[in-house]
Write an enzyme that holds these catalytic residues in place. Structure first.
Site, short mmCIF file in Angstrom:
data_model
loop_
_atom_site.label_atom_id
_atom_site.label_comp_id
_atom_site.label_asym_id
_atom_site.label_seq_id
_atom_site.Cartn_x
_atom_site.Cartn_y
_atom_site.Cartn_z
N CYS A 58 0.85 -1.21 0.00
CA CYS A 58 0.00 0.00 0.00
C CYS A 58 0.88 1.25 0.00
O CYS A 58 1.71 1.43 0.89
CB CYS A 58 -0.90 0.01 1.22
SG CYS A 58 -1.87 1.53 1.32
N CYS A 64 -0.16 6.97 6.52
CA CYS A 64 -1.55 6.85 6.95
C CYS A 64 -1.63 6.30 8.37
O CYS A 64 -0.84 5.45 8.77
CB CYS A 64 -2.26 5.91 5.98
SG CYS A 64 -3.82 5.29 6.52
N CYS A 67 -3.64 1.35 8.85
CA CYS A 67 -2.97 0.06 9.03
C CYS A 67 -1.68 0.23 9.83
O CYS A 67 -1.01 1.25 9.72
CB CYS A 67 -2.63 -0.56 7.68
SG CYS A 67 -4.08 -1.02 6.73
N CYS A 145 -8.49 3.02 -0.68
CA CYS A 145 -7.89 2.38 0.48
C CYS A 145 -7.85 0.88 0.24
O CYS A 145 -8.85 0.28 -0.17
CB CYS A 145 -8.72 2.71 1.72
SG CYS A 145 -8.28 1.72 3.15
N GLN A 268 -20.49 -4.75 12.40
CA GLN A 268 -19.09 -5.20 12.26
C GLN A 268 -18.57 -4.95 10.84
O GLN A 268 -19.34 -5.07 9.89
CB GLN A 268 -18.99 -6.69 12.59
CG GLN A 268 -19.14 -7.01 14.06
CD GLN A 268 -17.90 -6.68 14.88
OE1 GLN A 268 -16.89 -6.20 14.35
NE2 GLN A 268 -17.97 -6.92 16.17
N TYR A 297 -25.33 -4.65 25.05
CA TYR A 297 -24.62 -3.91 24.01
C TYR A 297 -24.94 -4.59 22.66
O TYR A 297 -24.05 -4.98 21.91
CB TYR A 297 -23.11 -3.90 24.24
CG TYR A 297 -22.65 -3.40 25.59
CD1 TYR A 297 -22.35 -2.05 25.78
CD2 TYR A 297 -22.50 -4.27 26.68
CE1 TYR A 297 -21.91 -1.59 27.01
CE2 TYR A 297 -22.06 -3.80 27.92
CZ TYR A 297 -21.76 -2.47 28.09
OH TYR A 297 -21.33 -2.02 29.30
N GLU A 320 -29.41 -1.95 24.27
CA GLU A 320 -28.49 -1.15 23.44
C GLU A 320 -28.82 0.34 23.64
O GLU A 320 -29.97 0.70 23.79
CB GLU A 320 -28.66 -1.58 21.98
CG GLU A 320 -28.28 -0.60 20.91
CD GLU A 320 -26.80 -0.30 20.84
OE1 GLU A 320 -25.98 -1.22 20.96
OE2 GLU A 320 -26.46 0.89 20.68
N ASP A 378 -21.03 -7.45 24.65
CA ASP A 378 -20.17 -7.07 23.52
C ASP A 378 -19.97 -5.56 23.57
O ASP A 378 -20.47 -4.83 22.72
CB ASP A 378 -20.84 -7.52 22.21
CG ASP A 378 -19.97 -7.24 20.98
OD1 ASP A 378 -18.80 -6.83 21.14
OD2 ASP A 378 -20.47 -7.43 19.86
N CYS A 405 -13.52 -6.09 21.97
CA CYS A 405 -12.63 -5.56 20.94
C CYS A 405 -11.39 -4.91 21.56
O CYS A 405 -10.66 -4.20 20.88
CB CYS A 405 -13.37 -4.58 20.03
SG CYS A 405 -14.26 -3.33 20.93
N1 SAH Z 1 -23.20 -6.77 19.46
C1 SAH Z 1 -23.36 -5.79 18.41
C2 SAH Z 1 -22.80 -4.40 18.77
C3 SAH Z 1 -21.45 -4.36 19.40
S1 SAH Z 1 -20.66 -2.79 19.41
C4 SAH Z 1 -22.74 -6.28 17.12
O1 SAH Z 1 -21.95 -7.23 17.12
O2 SAH Z 1 -23.06 -5.74 16.06
C5 SAH Z 1 -21.07 -2.12 20.95
C6 SAH Z 1 -22.46 -1.55 21.02
O3 SAH Z 1 -22.65 -1.03 22.33
C7 SAH Z 1 -22.74 -0.38 20.08
O4 SAH Z 1 -23.90 -0.67 19.34
C8 SAH Z 1 -22.96 0.81 21.02
O5 SAH Z 1 -23.92 1.71 20.53
C9 SAH Z 1 -23.45 0.13 22.27
N2 SAH Z 1 -23.27 0.82 23.55
C10 SAH Z 1 -22.28 1.67 23.93
N3 SAH Z 1 -22.41 2.01 25.22
C11 SAH Z 1 -23.51 1.37 25.69
C12 SAH Z 1 -24.14 1.29 26.96
N4 SAH Z 1 -23.68 1.96 28.00
N5 SAH Z 1 -25.24 0.50 27.08
C13 SAH Z 1 -25.72 -0.20 26.03
N6 SAH Z 1 -25.16 -0.18 24.80
C14 SAH Z 1 -24.06 0.59 24.64
#
Ligand code: SAH
Length: 453
Positions: A58, A64, A67, A145, A268, A297, A320, A378, A405
């Protein structure tokens, strides 16, 4: 190596961080900045290259800020990411697990389904797009990109041609003037549906009709919108989105389930790996079919619906914070004929804590006083809120499946849960971001048998 791709050397016990070096390099380095216990250096000459080194393809890589691992092979990158996960879980989380290899990505280029390209003016007042240099807002011009899907690059080029043809101004951070801030593009991997969202510092796009005419001819174009962000902020999206043409959301599929995705909703970015990540979470949950499952989440309900299909006689509750995402989640359940889910909007630490305190949850309490069998979390990079971890423990699930993550905050939360009786049983890292510094991990924590009663 650090997660921003710098090699770490030692001099007199002092750590020296050097971008663009690799583990095993012998190199000449110029020291640029010295702190109390560490220093930063610059690579001036490779004397003996590391066996991990690989050719970078790249042209923007060294400038950049995206990456970070393009100077080493993908095998080396996977090894480094695996080590990082298990080291954090051991050092911070206190769980010593035999490392399983990371789930490597099938594609290491052109895998992303989402781009947010900044638009800024050059010295002649002409709009340019590209990337911000690492830790700065200095624009490095580039029109494509290497990790984006080629259609996304094509869309961005089209938008730039439109801006230049109609003399539409680009945003200037210093004066907070100029219109176009970012080009935000998303593409459904299985459907080919495309969304273009122009983020503007204003309310209207001049020549919107011409903008639509140019973009709608691109195959797959489904949604053209404006996001209004008039704040002086680094946050890319503003709170309101205006539809210019097409549908307000695009659709994609993961593992045979259909999902509608609004511009404000999280989704994702590596679709092939996403399915493997969710499958790993599902395998770790090891559902029998009648469990009470929570997905905290939950975003647009991606994991929730995977789980719901696995518990036809059970119940899934998703929580969420983003209202548009919860709207998507509810619609997505209906779209797939899934009726054993309920979704709540709000901060998980408040909503779930409140529901549990009042014993007003979609799931019924069992003889142990437990309100959940499995809780999936998550969270974003900062990890779970401490109050939420307490609440989860009160819900007394047998298993907690943690999708993370960020290995450091994951390990911090694993430690807290460990002190409350939840032991790490399984760990699997999954590479969602080839060439990038971040790594995704799924952990299964379980209460010792007999401890739940
Ligand atoms: N499990 C989903 C999203 C994961 S990302 C997937 O795999 O697609 C994390 C998510 O948490 C995001 O959608 C974000 O908006 C949400 N989030 C962030 N802070 C939060 C909170 N305090 N309570 C609930 N959700 C939250």
């Amino acid at each position: 190596m650090t997660s921003d791709g710098s090699g770490i050397g030692k001099y007199d016990g002092m750590a020296i961080f050097v971008p663009l070096t690799a583990i095993g390099d012998t190199a000449r380095v110029k020291i640029l900045k010295v702190k109390k216990t560490y220093a930063f250096g610059k690579l001036t000459e490779i004397i003996e290259p590391s066996p991990d080194r690989a050719e970078n393809r790249c042209p923007s890589f060294s400038q950049c800020g995206g990456c970070v691992y393009r100077h080493i092979s993908y095998a080396a990158e996977c090894r480094i990411k695996t080590d990082k996960v298990y080291e954090a879980i051991k050092r911070i989380g206190g769980a010593d697990m035999p490392p399983q290899p990371i789930i490597c990505s099938e594609n290491t280029e052109h895998y992303r389904n989402k781009a947010q390209f900044p638009v800024r003016e050059d010295e002649n007042g002409i709009p340019q797009t590209g990337f911000f240099a690492g830790r700065s807002h200095r624009l490095i011009p580039a029109s494509s990109c290497a990790i984006q899907h080629p259609v996304i690059n094509e869309v961005v080029e089209n938008v730039m041609n439109f801006l230049r043809a109609y003399g539409i101004s680009a945003y200037r951070e210093e004066s907070h003037k100029g219109l176009v801030r970012h080009i935000y593009v998303r593409r459904g991997y299985h459907t080919g549906q495309i969304m273009v969202c122009l983020v503007i510092n204003g309310n209207e796009l001049p020549h919107a009709a011409e903008f639509i005419t140019r973009l709608r001819t691109i195959e797959g174009m489904t949604s053209i919108c404006l996001n209004l962000n008039t704040k002086k902020t680094n946050v890319i999206l503003g709170s309101s989105t205006k539809l210019l043409w097409g549908s307000p959301a695009i659709e994609d599929k993961i593992g045979g389930i259909r999902y509608q995705i609004s511009p404000q909703s999280f989704y994702q970015v590596n679709p092939v790996q996403t399915e493997k990540l969710y499958q790993t979470a599902l395998d770790f949950a090891d559902l029998q079919g009648d469990e009470r499952v929570w997905d905290l989440y939950c975003g647009i309900g991606t994991i929730s619906l995977f789980l719901a299909k696995a518990v036809p006689n059970g119940q899934v509750t998703g929580v969420e914070i983003v209202p548009e995402a919860i709207e998507n989640a509810k619609k997505n359940a209906a779209l797939n004929g899934i009726s054993n889910t309920s979704f709540y909007c709000g901060a998980a630490e408040d909503v779930v804590t409140d529901m549990v305190a009042k014993r007003r949850t979609p799931s019924k309490e069992d003889q142990n006083g437990a309100l959940a069998d499995v809780v999936v979390v998550d969270p974003p990079r900062k990890g779970c809120d401490a109050k939420l971890l307490d609440t989860i423990v009160t819900m007394n699930p047998e298993k907690i499946v943690y999708v993370s993550c960020d290995p450091a905050t994951l390990a911090r939360d694993v430690k807290v849960l460990g002190e409350k009786g939840y032991e790490v049983k399984k760990v699997r890292a999954c590479d969602m971001f080839p060439q990038g510094g971040h790594v995704e991990t799924v952990v299964c924590l379980q209460k010792e048998k007999g401890e739940r009663a």
